[in-house]
Scaffold this motif. Structure first.
Motif, mmCIF file in Angstrom:
data_model
loop_
_atom_site.group_PDB
_atom_site.id
_atom_site.type_symbol
_atom_site.label_atom_id
_atom_site.label_comp_id
_atom_site.label_asym_id
_atom_site.label_seq_id
_atom_site.Cartn_x
_atom_site.Cartn_y
_atom_site.Cartn_z
ATOM 1 N N SER A 231 0.841 -1.191 0.000
ATOM 2 C CA SER A 231 0.000 0.000 0.000
ATOM 3 C C SER A 231 0.882 1.249 0.000
ATOM 4 C CB SER A 231 -0.915 0.026 1.234
ATOM 5 O OG SER A 231 -1.783 -1.090 1.259
ATOM 6 N N THR A 232 0.336 2.356 -0.470
ATOM 7 C CA THR A 232 1.076 3.613 -0.442
ATOM 8 C C THR A 232 0.264 4.677 0.275
ATOM 9 O OG1 THR A 232 0.197 4.330 -2.594
ATOM 10 C CG2 THR A 232 2.289 3.120 -2.595
ATOM 11 N N VAL A 233 0.986 5.616 0.870
ATOM 12 C CA VAL A 233 0.367 6.743 1.546
ATOM 13 C C VAL A 233 1.056 8.017 1.079
ATOM 14 C CG1 VAL A 233 -0.238 7.808 3.752
ATOM 15 C CG2 VAL A 233 -0.043 5.310 3.590
ATOM 16 N N ASP A 234 0.292 8.952 0.559
ATOM 17 C CA ASP A 234 0.815 10.288 0.278
ATOM 18 C C ASP A 234 0.571 11.134 1.515
ATOM 19 O OD1 ASP A 234 1.660 9.721 -2.268
ATOM 20 O OD2 ASP A 234 -0.185 10.381 -3.229
ATOM 21 N N LEU A 235 1.646 11.609 2.119
ATOM 22 C CA LEU A 235 1.557 12.361 3.368
ATOM 23 C C LEU A 235 1.706 13.843 3.067
ATOM 24 C CD1 LEU A 235 1.188 11.327 6.281
ATOM 25 C CD2 LEU A 235 3.655 11.545 6.590
ATOM 26 N N ASP A 236 0.748 14.636 3.529
ATOM 27 C CA ASP A 236 0.750 16.070 3.283
ATOM 28 C C ASP A 236 1.720 16.775 4.227
ATOM 29 O OD1 ASP A 236 0.025 18.463 2.155
ATOM 30 O OD2 ASP A 236 -1.870 18.655 3.233
ATOM 31 N N GLY A 237 1.841 18.102 4.074
ATOM 32 C CA GLY A 237 2.748 18.876 4.894
ATOM 33 C C GLY A 237 2.405 18.821 6.370
ATOM 34 N N ALA A 238 3.441 18.867 7.216
ATOM 35 C CA ALA A 238 3.297 18.874 8.671
ATOM 36 C C ALA A 238 2.353 17.771 9.149
ATOM 37 C CB ALA A 238 2.814 20.238 9.159
ATOM 38 N N SER A 239 2.545 16.584 8.619
ATOM 39 C CA SER A 239 1.710 15.433 8.966
ATOM 40 C C SER A 239 2.587 14.343 9.574
ATOM 41 C CB SER A 239 0.995 14.892 7.722
ATOM 42 O OG SER A 239 0.172 15.882 7.138
ATOM 43 N N ALA A 240 1.962 13.445 10.319
ATOM 44 C CA ALA A 240 2.709 12.379 10.984
ATOM 45 C C ALA A 240 1.873 11.114 11.036
ATOM 46 C CB ALA A 240 3.106 12.809 12.395
ATOM 47 N N LEU A 241 2.543 9.979 10.851
ATOM 48 C CA LEU A 241 1.865 8.693 10.746
ATOM 49 C C LEU A 241 2.667 7.621 11.450
ATOM 50 C CD1 LEU A 241 -0.527 7.248 8.969
ATOM 51 C CD2 LEU A 241 1.386 6.504 7.555
ATOM 52 N N ARG B 39 -1.851 4.846 12.312
ATOM 53 C CA ARG B 39 -2.482 5.910 13.093
ATOM 54 C C ARG B 39 -2.007 7.243 12.537
ATOM 55 N NH1 ARG B 39 -1.412 8.926 18.121
ATOM 56 N NH2 ARG B 39 0.638 7.929 18.221
ATOM 57 N N LEU B 40 -2.946 8.030 12.032
ATOM 58 C CA LEU B 40 -2.614 9.373 11.563
ATOM 59 C C LEU B 40 -2.640 10.296 12.776
ATOM 60 C CD1 LEU B 40 -1.961 11.155 9.114
ATOM 61 C CD2 LEU B 40 -4.422 11.590 8.875
ATOM 62 N N ILE B 41 -1.490 10.827 13.125
ATOM 63 C CA ILE B 41 -1.363 11.635 14.330
ATOM 64 C C ILE B 41 -1.821 13.063 14.077
ATOM 65 C CG2 ILE B 41 0.285 12.517 16.039
ATOM 66 C CD1 ILE B 41 2.006 10.013 15.329
ATOM 67 N N THR B 42 -1.439 13.601 12.951
ATOM 68 C CA THR B 42 -1.828 14.966 12.599
ATOM 69 C C THR B 42 -1.683 15.145 11.104
ATOM 70 O OG1 THR B 42 -1.440 17.310 13.114
ATOM 71 C CG2 THR B 42 0.500 15.924 12.893
ATOM 72 N N GLY B 43 -2.411 16.120 10.537
ATOM 73 C CA GLY B 43 -2.252 16.451 9.138
ATOM 74 C C GLY B 43 -3.237 15.762 8.228
ATOM 75 N N VAL C 202 -6.519 4.554 12.454
ATOM 76 C CA VAL C 202 -7.047 5.273 13.615
ATOM 77 C C VAL C 202 -6.716 6.748 13.446
ATOM 78 C CG1 VAL C 202 -6.909 5.559 16.119
ATOM 79 C CG2 VAL C 202 -6.797 3.260 15.100
ATOM 80 N N ILE C 203 -7.744 7.572 13.550
ATOM 81 C CA ILE C 203 -7.581 9.017 13.406
ATOM 82 C C ILE C 203 -8.346 9.690 14.537
ATOM 83 C CG2 ILE C 203 -7.913 11.043 11.963
ATOM 84 C CD1 ILE C 203 -8.148 7.721 10.290
ATOM 85 N N GLY C 204 -7.632 10.185 15.530
ATOM 86 C CA GLY C 204 -8.294 10.831 16.658
ATOM 87 C C GLY C 204 -9.276 9.889 17.321
ATOM 88 N N SER C 205 -10.542 10.327 17.421
ATOM 89 C CA SER C 205 -11.573 9.519 18.066
ATOM 90 C C SER C 205 -12.263 8.567 17.102
ATOM 91 C CB SER C 205 -12.629 10.437 18.703
ATOM 92 O OG SER C 205 -13.199 11.303 17.730
ATOM 93 N N GLY C 206 -11.838 8.548 15.844
ATOM 94 C CA GLY C 206 -12.473 7.711 14.840
ATOM 95 C C GLY C 206 -11.572 6.607 14.318
ATOM 96 N N GLU C 207 -12.172 5.721 13.532
ATOM 97 C CA GLU C 207 -11.439 4.604 12.949
ATOM 98 C C GLU C 207 -12.007 4.291 11.573
ATOM 99 O OE1 GLU C 207 -11.184 -0.027 14.029
ATOM 100 O OE2 GLU C 207 -10.192 1.268 15.514
#
Length: 336
Positions: A152-162, A174-178, A194-199
């Protein structure tokens, strides 16, 4: 280990510099004593970063230290993983990062207006600790393509963390931010994000996730995805939903052509709160935009901005909403 291929002639952890581990790292095998030394140094970095006393200069020095070799990078990842597994995040004292002398002096001229306008507002002068400790991260204005172990691939935007965790029985991130765009490879294992309070749960699908100041937007590009947050909805290609701590919105039509416009060098906003727009722009533009009141953040914005012309973004935003723009030292911009 997954490879991360960066855009704009870079690869590696965006927050931590232009590191190309496939070409520029020291490939020699480290002596065990050297590895022990690196392990101790990595632990020292963790202690410093969690002390509540870290500065921008510390972040810069860590960037240099991690870029010295793959052994340095591996040592830091092992130390950060151990820190998380032992519950360090829950036990660290909740001190705010200290502003370095250089940044303090840069903003000193703002005086009373600075204190009044930014009361209770995080300036974001330092990257969040979650970003520094993440498996993959990008700096402001950077983008990266991550190749996960399953293809799988993920394109990560600016100031983002995974963060990513793959086992023989599961695929998870888990997408931490961005923001991030996911293109999943076919696999018998379900993929959970997992993204914040959602999945989000999917198998062979493509979807985009954008975390904003108050909510998270999920857009399905291909296949089907299940989104859970105090309830659940299933999205098919061309649908989107958003969620916050209160729950999910009903699925609605999404414009696939304009999803993740940052991949085409654009930011597109349609009836978005100004607070969310500012948070999004701050991930793509060096410097910091700050709203002087929460009321301003509720104003709605429609617009298209070009990431290749970042200096025009703030001016155009202020002009379109008839706001006063106050430029301060250190790249800080007040909208009043």
């Amino acid at each position: 280990m997954a490879h991360i291929h960066g855009r704009k002639t870079r690869s590696g952890h965006g927050l931590l510099g232009d590191m190309d581990f496939t070409a520029n790292t020291d490939r020699r095998k480290a002596h065990p004593d050297e590895l022990d030394t690196l392990h101790r140094e990595a632990i020292d970095w963790i202690v410093r970063l969690t002390s509540g006393e870290s500065t921008v200069e510390d972040a810069e020095r860590l960037k240099v230290w991690r870029a010295r070799s793959m052994d340095h990078e591996r040592a830091f990842r092992r130390a950060s993983t151990a820190w998380r597994k032992t519950g360090g995040a829950a036990t660290t004292a909740p001190h705010a990062p200290r502003m370095s002398r250089r940044l303090f002096l840069a903003g000193a001229g703002a005086g009373g207006a600075l204190a009044a306008g930014w009361a209770g507002v995080s300036l974001g002068l330092l990257p969040g600790f979650g970003q520094i400790m993440a498996d993959y991260s990008t700096g402001t204005g950077e983008q990266a393509r991550i190749e996960l172990p399953d293809g799988s691939t993920v394109d990560l935007d600016g100031a983002s963390a995974l963060d990513a965790k793959f086992t023989n029985a599961s695929r998870g991130v888990r997408l931490i931010t961005g923001a991030a765009a996911f293109e999943l490879a076919p696999d018998a294992r379900s993929f959970q994000a997992v993204i914040g309070s959602g999945e989000i749960t999917a198998r062979n699908a493509a979807f985009v996730v954008t975390m904003s100041a108050g909510s998270t937007l999920v857009e399905c590009m291909r296949g089907t995805v299940d989104v859970t947050c105090n309830g659940s909805v299933r999205l098919t290609a061309g649908q989107r939903t958003s969620f916050d701590a209160a729950g999910l919105s009903a699925p609605e039509a999404a414009d696939i052509a304009t999803a993740a416009p940052w991949r085409q060098g654009l930011l597109i906003f349609e009836n978005r709160p100004l607070a969310e727009v500012v948070a999004d722009i701050n991930r793509h533009r060096h410097g910091r935009i700050v709203l002087t009141s929460s009321t301003l953040g509720q104003r709605r914005v429609d617009g298209v901005f070009h990431l290749a012309r970042p200096d025009e973004i703030v001016t155009n935003l202020a002009n379109s909403l008839k706001l006063r723009l106050i430029e301060l030292p250190g790249g800080l911009s007040l909208l009043a």
